[in-house]
Scaffold this active site. Structure first.
Site: not given
Length: 413
Positions: A97, A150, A188, A191, A241, A244, A273-274, A277
């Site tokens: 995305w 971020e 990252e 974000h 991570e 977050t 995403d976090e 990760h």
């Protein structure tokens, strides 16, 4: 790794030692405090650049050995493992995305006139603003705080590149560790971009003050007083991570409850995403626990006992008074449940269980003390969090002001 604050358990000593050389005497120490609003001012001031240069016996004592060569060798030997187990967690660019996917489009599509595109964009912005109109200021403060941290991504990549054995020495290395660091950075980077554009379009915040805060944080940096230990970096990455992931997830949930479905979707995508990760750093740490359990359990105890730098700790809008901006931001996040001391207790328990710390065998004396210390942390953290919660419930509420929301005030305890 954006990050929300990582709620910090510290030991009684301010002495910083190399994670593989933990003081035997401190291995039996308990937690002196939990990083929460009640103590955030003390910790924030304790870990400032000024404190690091304080006079002898009055500041931070650095007693750090070089990274043991065996740690560097182990990390370098894992490149093949990283290629098979961590790199697949990164999503190909063509499948990822992008911020554009969540926001009104400002350019005409093929066959669409400029006037039609402008009308569609204006309508999209109006819908976005209608959704965010019901979001309380407290949530916006947490959203801005998360976005600011971020946006300090260059600092975090610098931290990753300090890790001996796992850095990107050439800037375009083909080694798997380097590919992971660049791939993680690329994901990252979206974000901050997405949250920044959303906040700009929302009309709810003073974007110039937000931008000033980002500018300050990048100039101020992030205190990296620990050795360049790859073990420490891996554990730190896993904790940050997950913290977050929790913070963005809670922010999205709260936004959805107040009618902002677009923001809920945005926060959900970032949280996902976090989570990926986190999986990468957690897997890497689990592998290191298999290869070198004694070194890793001592590194984990060091991370838990010593200084864990909060990525946004040095944020400033240029108007800080007796209470820093990070302290106020943290207090709001605690009060509304975006990230709390209870979350931190759950986080510690998760990793102790995930890495099977209690089951480690064949440890040295220091390793066993570290194991005992770490395994005893979750209940201690929960007890202290509950006591802090009870004290907060008895205290009077107060208001704190944020330039981010045009100097309006929000309630904290």
């Amino acid at each position: 790794m954006a990050m929300a604050m990582l709620w910090l358990a510290t030991g009684a000593s301010a002495k910083l030692c190399f994670p593989g050389k933990m003081d035997a005497s401190s291995g039996r120490g308990g937690i002196s405090r939990i990083f929460c609003p009640a103590h955030s001012r003390t910790l924030a001031r304790r870990w400032t650049a000024a404190a690091a240069t304080a006079a002898p016996n009055g500041g931070i004592h650095l007693d750090c050995a070089p990274v043991p060569p065996e740690q560097v060798e182990i990390i370098q030997s894992m490149n093949g493992w990283v290629a098979e187990n961590m790199l697949p967690l990164l999503v190909p660019v063509d499948s990822s995305w992008q911020p554009h996917d969540f926001l009104p489009c400002s350019t005409p599509a093929p066959g669409v006139s400029e006037a039609e595109a402008l009308a569609a964009f204006t309508e999209g912005v109006a819908e976005l603003r209608e959704g965010v109109a019901g979001v309380p200021d407290e949530i916006l403060v947490c959203l801005v705080g998360n976005m600011v941290t971020e946006e300090a991504l260059p600092t975090y990549q610098t931290m990753g590149n300090r890790s001996e054995g796992g850095s990107d020495e050439s800037g375009a290395s083909s080694l798997p560790w380097a590919q992971w660091l660049r791939g993680w950075t690329a994901e990252e980077n979206r974000h901050g971009d997405l949250l920044n554009r959303y906040l700009y379009l929302s009309g709810r915040v003073d974007m110039r003050q937000v931008e000033i805060t980002v500018h300050h944080l990048l100039r101020n940096g992030m205190e990296m007083l620990v050795p360049n230990s790859p073990y420490h970096s891996m554990i730190y990455g896993a904790f940050q991570e997950r913290a977050t992931f929790i913070s963005h997830g809670h922010t999205g949930r709260l936004a959805g409850q107040h009618g902002d479905k677009a923001l809920a979707k945005i926060c959900g995508a970032i949280a996902a995403d976090e989570r990926r990760h986190e999986a990468g750093y957690t897997r890497g740490s689990a592998k290191l626990f298999q290869v070198d359990p004694d070194g890793m359990v001592r590194a984990l105890a060091y991370v838990m006992r010593g200084k864990v730098t909060m990525p946004g700790l040095l944020m400033s809008d240029g108007r800080d008074g007796g209470e820093t901006l990070f302290e106020r931001f943290s207090a709001v996040a605690e009060r509304i449940g975006v990230y709390s001391a209870r979350d931190y207790g759950d986080l510690v328990e998760h990793f102790v269980r995930r890495w099977r710390v209690a089951e480690l065998t064949g440890l040295s004396g220091e390793g066993r003390r570290a194991q005992e210390y770490v395994c005893g942390l979750p209940p201690k953290i929960r007890r202290m969090a509950e006591l802090a919660h009870q004290r907060a419930a008895r205290s009077e509420s107060r208001t704190v002001q944020f330039s981010w929301i045009f100097d309006r005030s929000v309630m904290v305890r």
